[in-house]
Design a protein around this motif. Sequence first.
Motif, mmCIF file in Angstrom:
data_model
loop_
_atom_site.group_PDB
_atom_site.id
_atom_site.type_symbol
_atom_site.label_atom_id
_atom_site.label_comp_id
_atom_site.label_asym_id
_atom_site.label_seq_id
_atom_site.Cartn_x
_atom_site.Cartn_y
_atom_site.Cartn_z
ATOM 1 N N THR A 54 -18.162 -58.658 -0.589
ATOM 2 C CA THR A 54 -19.017 -57.838 0.278
ATOM 3 C C THR A 54 -20.446 -57.742 -0.259
ATOM 4 O OG1 THR A 54 -18.117 -55.906 -0.839
ATOM 5 C CG2 THR A 54 -17.209 -56.415 1.321
ATOM 6 N N THR A 55 -20.576 -57.580 -1.580
ATOM 7 C CA THR A 55 -21.942 -57.470 -2.140
ATOM 8 C C THR A 55 -22.649 -58.828 -2.059
ATOM 9 O OG1 THR A 55 -21.097 -57.849 -4.380
ATOM 10 C CG2 THR A 55 -21.377 -55.561 -3.698
ATOM 11 N N ALA A 56 -21.873 -59.904 -2.178
ATOM 12 C CA ALA A 56 -22.464 -61.241 -2.058
ATOM 13 C C ALA A 56 -22.977 -61.464 -0.635
ATOM 14 C CB ALA A 56 -21.424 -62.297 -2.427
ATOM 15 N N ILE A 57 -22.245 -60.944 0.342
ATOM 16 C CA ILE A 57 -22.674 -61.079 1.745
ATOM 17 C C ILE A 57 -24.017 -60.359 1.941
ATOM 18 C CG2 ILE A 57 -22.140 -60.397 4.132
ATOM 19 C CD1 ILE A 57 -19.148 -60.787 3.402
ATOM 20 N N VAL A 58 -24.111 -59.145 1.398
ATOM 21 C CA VAL A 58 -25.363 -58.383 1.526
ATOM 22 C C VAL A 58 -26.513 -59.163 0.885
ATOM 23 C CG1 VAL A 58 -26.546 -56.259 0.822
ATOM 24 C CG2 VAL A 58 -24.178 -56.158 1.598
ATOM 25 N N LEU A 59 -26.245 -59.696 -0.315
ATOM 26 C CA LEU A 59 -27.289 -60.427 -1.044
ATOM 27 C C LEU A 59 -27.766 -61.653 -0.258
ATOM 28 C CD1 LEU A 59 -28.717 -60.613 -3.923
ATOM 29 C CD2 LEU A 59 -27.036 -62.405 -4.373
ATOM 30 N N GLU A 60 -26.817 -62.443 0.249
ATOM 31 C CA GLU A 60 -27.171 -63.664 0.985
ATOM 32 C C GLU A 60 -27.916 -63.317 2.281
ATOM 33 O OE1 GLU A 60 -27.051 -66.542 -0.322
ATOM 34 O OE2 GLU A 60 -25.878 -65.869 -2.045
ATOM 35 N N THR A 61 -27.535 -62.196 2.904
ATOM 36 C CA THR A 61 -28.227 -61.772 4.130
ATOM 37 C C THR A 61 -29.670 -61.397 3.811
ATOM 38 O OG1 THR A 61 -26.122 -60.878 4.905
ATOM 39 C CG2 THR A 61 -28.064 -60.190 6.124
ATOM 40 N N ARG A 62 -29.839 -60.671 2.691
ATOM 41 C CA ARG A 62 -31.197 -60.266 2.298
ATOM 42 C C ARG A 62 -32.066 -61.481 1.982
ATOM 43 N NH1 ARG A 62 -29.717 -55.279 -1.632
ATOM 44 N NH2 ARG A 62 -29.564 -53.662 -0.031
ATOM 45 N N LYS A 63 -31.407 -62.508 1.458
ATOM 46 C CA LYS A 63 -32.144 -63.736 1.122
ATOM 47 C C LYS A 63 -32.416 -64.576 2.366
ATOM 48 C CE LYS A 63 -30.277 -65.997 -2.451
ATOM 49 N NZ LYS A 63 -29.142 -66.334 -3.349
ATOM 50 N N GLY A 64 -31.859 -64.151 3.496
ATOM 51 C CA GLY A 64 -32.037 -64.903 4.743
ATOM 52 C C GLY A 64 -31.089 -66.073 4.849
ATOM 53 N N ASN A 65 -30.117 -66.127 3.937
ATOM 54 C CA ASN A 65 -29.159 -67.229 3.939
ATOM 55 C C ASN A 65 -27.968 -66.850 4.822
ATOM 56 O OD1 ASN A 65 -27.967 -69.580 3.270
ATOM 57 N ND2 ASN A 65 -27.970 -69.229 1.060
ATOM 58 N N PHE A 66 -28.248 -66.768 6.147
ATOM 59 C CA PHE A 66 -27.245 -66.227 7.066
ATOM 60 C C PHE A 66 -25.989 -67.079 7.150
ATOM 61 C CE2 PHE A 66 -31.318 -64.618 8.883
ATOM 62 C CZ PHE A 66 -31.138 -63.298 8.479
ATOM 63 N N SER A 67 -26.189 -68.379 7.061
ATOM 64 C CA SER A 67 -25.038 -69.266 7.184
ATOM 65 C C SER A 67 -24.024 -69.000 6.067
ATOM 66 C CB SER A 67 -25.526 -70.710 7.143
ATOM 67 O OG SER A 67 -24.438 -71.560 7.155
ATOM 68 N N LEU A 68 -24.531 -68.898 4.841
ATOM 69 C CA LEU A 68 -23.648 -68.639 3.700
ATOM 70 C C LEU A 68 -23.044 -67.235 3.794
ATOM 71 C CD1 LEU A 68 -22.437 -69.633 1.056
ATOM 72 C CD2 LEU A 68 -24.465 -68.821 -0.138
ATOM 73 N N ALA A 69 -23.892 -66.266 4.256
ATOM 74 C CA ALA A 69 -23.390 -64.885 4.410
ATOM 75 C C ALA A 69 -22.238 -64.851 5.401
ATOM 76 C CB ALA A 69 -24.517 -63.972 4.874
ATOM 77 N N LEU A 70 -22.403 -65.559 6.517
ATOM 78 C CA LEU A 70 -21.328 -65.614 7.513
ATOM 79 C C LEU A 70 -20.096 -66.318 6.965
ATOM 80 C CD1 LEU A 70 -23.171 -66.395 10.854
ATOM 81 C CD2 LEU A 70 -21.584 -64.517 10.455
ATOM 82 N N ALA A 71 -20.349 -67.368 6.189
ATOM 83 C CA ALA A 71 -19.221 -68.100 5.594
ATOM 84 C C ALA A 71 -18.435 -67.187 4.660
ATOM 85 C CB ALA A 71 -19.741 -69.312 4.820
ATOM 86 N N LEU A 72 -19.166 -66.408 3.858
ATOM 87 C CA LEU A 72 -18.490 -65.465 2.955
ATOM 88 C C LEU A 72 -17.720 -64.405 3.751
ATOM 89 C CD1 LEU A 72 -21.325 -65.010 0.320
ATOM 90 C CD2 LEU A 72 -19.075 -65.968 -0.128
ATOM 91 N N GLY A 73 -18.318 -63.982 4.875
ATOM 92 C CA GLY A 73 -17.655 -63.012 5.750
ATOM 93 C C GLY A 73 -16.350 -63.563 6.280
ATOM 94 N N LEU A 74 -16.393 -64.849 6.661
ATOM 95 C CA LEU A 74 -15.165 -65.465 7.180
ATOM 96 C C LEU A 74 -14.120 -65.598 6.085
ATOM 97 C CD1 LEU A 74 -16.573 -68.184 9.614
ATOM 98 C CD2 LEU A 74 -15.249 -66.153 10.194
ATOM 99 N N VAL A 75 -14.574 -65.896 4.877
ATOM 100 C CA VAL A 75 -13.635 -65.973 3.744
ATOM 101 C C VAL A 75 -12.971 -64.602 3.546
ATOM 102 C CG1 VAL A 75 -13.450 -66.263 1.232
ATOM 103 C CG2 VAL A 75 -14.809 -67.866 2.571
#
Lengths: 232, 228
Positions: free
Chosen positions: B188-209
């Motif tokens: 969950t914290t990684a998702i927040v971090l990737e979203t803040r970095k604008g790395n939405f694709s990775l954030a979504l991928a982590l969300g799906l994981v």
Amino acid sequence: MLELKKISHCYNKQWVLKEISFQFKPGLIYGIIGPNGAGKSTLLRILTGIERAKEGQVFWDGQELAASIKEMTCMWQKPYLFQRKVKDNLLYGLKVRGWSKDKREERLLYILKKFHLEEYALRDAVSLSGGEGARVALARAVAPQPRLLVLDEPAANLDPFHTAYLESALREISREEGITVIMVTHDLFQAKRVADQTLFLAEGVLEEYGRTEDLFTRPRSEKTRKFISGEL
Amino acid sequence: MLLEAFRSSLNLIISGDVELYRIIGRSLYVSLTAVLIAGALGIPCGMGIGLKDFPGRSLVLKLVYVCMGLPPVFVGLLVFLFLSRSGPIAPVIYLLFTPTAMIIAQVILACPIVMGVTISAVEDRAQIVLRTAAGLGASRLQALWTLVEELKIGLVTALITAFGRVIAEVGAVMLVGGDIEGYTRVLTTAIVLETRKGNFSLALALGLVLLLLSFLINSLLYSWQYRR
């Protein structure tokens, strides 16, 4: 055996049982009858050790009863079957008494045959109908070879076929194994058909007791007569 | 974007990305440990409250039900203050920004849920089960164990609900864990971090994981529950 000495009990200062004394003799079937609110269920809870009487004592083989005892089993109204197979329900009372595996298996086979439950043994108890469930509950209660069996409205909500089956099985097993049975019932005809002795409770008082036939044909008390004739 | 995220998440899982697996492992470690502790505390407490009538019981029940919806950020803040340098236990042990701090926060979130669901299950069936068991000759202890066995579906439901709550929460673990890479970073914290970095694709991928993980754990518990 079981003896009640001057049992009185109250809820919120209202006395529901008043000085009840009685001695149950081994091997007989006792019916307890009486109108609603007579104190039948309260008496049952007290003589099974679930509830303690405010006054008086319950004796089991001369010793004062403090809690439920291993020589006694109960089948409550609308019996609850554990969420496991029928055979595991039947084995429950044997396991909690520490019977050996061999003795358990031997008794299980006997009980399955006695109550015609062979084909149900591996079924989940929750899948049974009300009548089948009551049969399993009775078989489960007699499986540990109790000396005293207490039944609370055993045939409540059962159809005539299952009621007749239950009554006949009860009489048979009680005679074969010498089990004393105390049965609370609101069904006068059931008491008449099954019980050797009947106790009539009214307003918390043991109004009359005696041989079932005598009590129904020649009641001594006016209240008993009125109850039997449907006037009370 | 969702399709791409789905493809990315599959690639991430298949590629055997070490950091991703460490994050998954840490998420599971923190949340499963928290749920186990919450179960060990909450089930006996819930059974006790469900079985006993005592003065103030209705107030305790209300408190438990209110705490079932505790805001994670608020719990995180309380744990943060408790574990911080100026907190009461700092002279003995300093736990802030460690996985242990994250477990403590999640236990506080999970415990009322386990208790609440256990209380409901107990209130529903305890009297009849205990009375039946006692009527068949069971001792008090044997009757209580029978009750646990009879309530197992309700108890597993309590654990599943609590796990679903803590694996997906971010506020508390972010505050007390600090999202330290390789140490306290969880899904969950990684998702927040990737979203803040604008790395939405990775954030979504982590969300799906995260979703997949939650689905797998829940499926395992449910199949166990119904197999029993």
